[in-house]
Design an enzyme around this catalytic site. Sequence first.
Site, PDB file in Angstrom:
ATOM      1  N   GLU A   1       0.683  -1.133   0.178  1.00 30.31           N
ATOM      2  CA  GLU A   1       0.147  -0.035   0.127  1.00 30.31           C
ATOM      3  C   GLU A   1       0.900   1.081   0.091  1.00 30.31           C
ATOM      4  O   GLU A   1       0.526   2.193  -0.622  1.00 30.31           O
ATOM      5  CB  GLU A   1      -1.051  -0.110   1.199  1.00 30.31           C
ATOM      6  CG  GLU A   1      -1.894  -1.236   1.270  1.00 30.31           C
ATOM      7  CD  GLU A   1      -2.687  -1.370  -0.237  1.00 30.31           C
ATOM      8  OE1 GLU A   1      -3.051  -0.116  -0.690  1.00 30.31           O
ATOM      9  OE2 GLU A   1      -2.973  -2.424  -0.307  1.00 30.31           O
TER      10      GLU A   1
ATOM     11  N   HIS B   1       2.165   2.656  -3.201  1.00 29.09           N
ATOM     12  CA  HIS B   1       1.410   3.445  -4.077  1.00 29.09           C
ATOM     13  C   HIS B   1       1.777   5.003  -3.512  1.00 29.09           C
ATOM     14  O   HIS B   1       1.925   5.944  -4.663  1.00 29.09           O
ATOM     15  CB  HIS B   1      -0.126   3.327  -3.909  1.00 29.09           C
ATOM     16  CG  HIS B   1      -0.811   2.221  -4.629  1.00 29.09           C
ATOM     17  ND1 HIS B   1      -0.789   1.809  -5.866  1.00 29.09           N
ATOM     18  CD2 HIS B   1      -1.193   1.158  -3.826  1.00 29.09           C
ATOM     19  CE1 HIS B   1      -1.104   0.553  -6.181  1.00 29.09           C
ATOM     20  NE2 HIS B   1      -1.529   0.091  -5.049  1.00 29.09           N
TER      21      HIS B   1
END
Length: 299
Positions: A155, A158
């Site tokens: 995550e 990103h």
Amino acid sequence: MRLGTHKRMAQTCRAQGEGSTQRRTIRKTLTRKLSGDDFRHPLDQQNTALLRALPGFSTLARAAVGSVAEQAMLLENVGSCVRVGETQLPKMHRMHTEAADILGLDPAPELYVRQDPQPNAYTLAVSGRTPFVVIHTALLELLDMNELQAVLAHEMGHLKCDHGVWLSMALAMADGATRMPGLGGLLATPMQDGLLRWLRAAELTCDRAALLVVQDPKVVVSALMKLAGGSPSIANELNVDAFLEQARSYDQATRSPMGWYLRNAQTRQLSHPLPVLRAREIDRWASSPEYRALVGIAE
């Protein structure tokens, strides 16, 4: 990033079976300060360029996922979650901050745990706020601690790569964003195909971020395998090597013209690459000179 079945990667401290990993206590570092371009997947670079080439796409994306939509996502996710910190789930907090430190994210994004039976995780950067990561409780039942850190690092990949507004737009689309003003018409256009193609490529980049943090390809592949077909009751029987062999057999089956066509038809509307394709990609990158140089593995 969304995990899901074809969308993303938690915590069981029990011993695992073949292909499993134990939580390591060594401090992991990289050989230099990291930039997103150090690990960006070539398909990510290519599809980002294609999106930017679409006339007016960036303007439309920013208008569609503007302050109202961002705040709606923020309130929906943060308002019904538990925020992780030094005094709330401290072990998870330490893993999270370690991952952020390795990837060079300062400050670390906020981390929230949400009650949800769907094993999933996602990140969002809202203008003027610290970005945050949300993980679902189903992940905490499915994956071990190393795999959880891989999810968190994925995550954060990103954020490190500035996937930004396009990621927010893709998340909105995956959540049925046609309910939001202004998005319905946009998502009915060919831009949806371009956005999904970019998102699948971005996922490959973020799997690399996960590997840079956990520094063991079997951890990342194990998380992908469990998302493809795992459950707490069979976790100790799952085999990473067998899953990688399955990935190679998928490659063989799609080498013919018909197989290539069927694979593209199968994946075109997915927000994430197939788990076996992601496993194959991360296994290959783990042997590359680029990865070995970043983690300091001698040739």
